[in-house]
Design a protein around this motif. Structure first.
Motif, PDB file in Angstrom:
ATOM      1  N   UNK A 167       0.822  -1.209   0.000  1.00 33.78           N
ATOM      2  CA  UNK A 167       0.000   0.000   0.000  1.00 33.78           C
ATOM      3  C   UNK A 167       0.853   1.254   0.000  1.00 33.78           C
ATOM      4  N   UNK A 168       0.258   2.318  -0.548  1.00 34.47           N
ATOM      5  CA  UNK A 168       0.797   3.669  -0.417  1.00 34.47           C
ATOM      6  C   UNK A 168      -0.079   4.378   0.601  1.00 34.47           C
ATOM      7  N   UNK A 169       0.529   4.975   1.619  1.00 35.24           N
ATOM      8  CA  UNK A 169      -0.263   5.625   2.660  1.00 35.24           C
ATOM      9  C   UNK A 169       0.522   6.785   3.265  1.00 35.24           C
ATOM     10  N   UNK A 204       6.887  15.375   6.555  1.00 34.88           N
ATOM     11  CA  UNK A 204       5.607  16.002   6.884  1.00 34.88           C
ATOM     12  C   UNK A 204       4.543  14.926   7.119  1.00 34.88           C
ATOM     13  N   UNK A 205       3.745  15.123   8.157  1.00 34.92           N
ATOM     14  CA  UNK A 205       2.689  14.168   8.492  1.00 34.92           C
ATOM     15  C   UNK A 205       1.342  14.685   7.993  1.00 34.92           C
ATOM     16  N   UNK A 206       0.300  13.877   8.117  1.00 34.60           N
ATOM     17  CA  UNK A 206      -1.092  14.215   7.861  1.00 34.60           C
ATOM     18  C   UNK A 206      -1.406  14.377   6.365  1.00 34.60           C
ATOM     19  N   UNK A 207      -2.522  15.040   6.065  1.00 33.70           N
ATOM     20  CA  UNK A 207      -3.098  15.011   4.716  1.00 33.70           C
ATOM     21  C   UNK A 207      -2.180  15.563   3.621  1.00 33.70           C
ATOM     22  N   UNK A 208      -1.554  16.691   3.866  1.00 33.34           N
ATOM     23  CA  UNK A 208      -0.669  17.286   2.868  1.00 33.34           C
ATOM     24  C   UNK A 208       0.782  16.843   3.086  1.00 33.34           C
ATOM     25  N   UNK A 209       0.959  15.770   3.826  1.00 36.69           N
ATOM     26  CA  UNK A 209       2.304  15.343   4.181  1.00 36.69           C
ATOM     27  C   UNK A 209       2.896  14.336   3.207  1.00 36.69           C
ATOM     28  N   UNK A 210       3.972  13.708   3.653  1.00 41.66           N
ATOM     29  CA  UNK A 210       4.663  12.720   2.849  1.00 41.66           C
ATOM     30  C   UNK A 210       3.934  11.374   2.918  1.00 41.66           C
ATOM     31  N   UNK A 211       4.405  10.448   2.080  1.00 40.97           N
ATOM     32  CA  UNK A 211       3.790   9.125   2.029  1.00 40.97           C
ATOM     33  C   UNK A 211       4.864   8.060   2.144  1.00 40.97           C
TER      34      UNK A 211
END
Length: 215
Positions: A167-169, A204-211
């Motif tokens: 998965x990508x998350x 970076x965490x959260x919605x606009x963060x890294x994966x």
């Protein structure tokens, strides 16, 4: 009352982009182009409260490059609910109850996924909601065809995955059902190691963060 146009049309004119509570601004598109940026490039069907954020990392060019490498792309529809932002408040993780989210897997995607599995090829899900949709649909019947319905599947350590090989998350919040799902997939210790690395490198965490790409 009576009015001209559709409900979605009125929402587009009068509403604002529903942003996660940790983004401290209104989704009015004035201070930041959220209507464009907080959306996947492949979104088509209205119905989600929020974007499935793992998909924010994909551009049209990147998707084209992936296809050029011989990767098959199967599309599903996800109606992400606001409950995706809800933390786990129970002391015992087993007592947590997931919100319902609607998903739809069209016939061509279901057939492609089944062929991939039959050949022994990997199925990579983009985002935790896609993981839940696939595990819900194919968990009912490994030979399922097209499927649509609601999922309240709560995946946490101890769960046995049936369909997803990777998965990508995003990097998720503590005490969230999202991080519990990723822990179930790669192991608690391994995920903690990944998060220590991310913190040390100022990811970076959260919605606009890294994966991260997890196998």
């Amino acid at each position: 009352c009576e009015c001209d146009g559709t409900v979605y049309g009125w929402l587009e004119r009068a509403g604002q982009i529903p942003l996660p509570p940790y983004i401290k601004r209104k989704g009015d598109g004035k201070s930041f182009p959220d209507e464009e940026r907080y959306q996947t490039v492949y979104a088509k069907v209205p119905g989600s409260v929020a974007a499935p954020t793992a998909g924010l990392h994909f551009t049209e060019k990147l998707l084209g490059d992936i296809v050029d490498k011989g990767v098959h792309v199967a599309k599903v529809s996800l109606n992400i609910g606001y409950g995706t932002f809800s933390p786990i408040r129970k002391e015992q993780i087993e007592d947590h109850r997931m919100h319902l989210e609607y998903f739809s897997i069209p016939p061509e995607s279901a057939d492609l996924i089944k062929k991939q599995r039959k050949r022994g090829d990997r199925v990579i899900a983009v985002g935790t909601s896609t993981v839940r949709a696939l595990e819900t649909a194919f968990g009912r019947d490994a030979n399922t065809a097209a499927c649509a319905g609601y999922s309240d599947l709560f995946i946490y350590p101890g769960y046995r995955f049936r369909m997803v090989d990777g998965m990508v998350t995003n990097f998720h919040l503590p005490r969230s059902s999202l991080i519990a799902l990723v822990m179930a997939f790669c192991g608690v210790g391994e995920l903690k190691r990944c998060y220590r690395e991310a913190i040390s490198k100022n990811y970076r965490f959260f919605s606009y963060g890294d994966a991260m790409f997890v196998l």
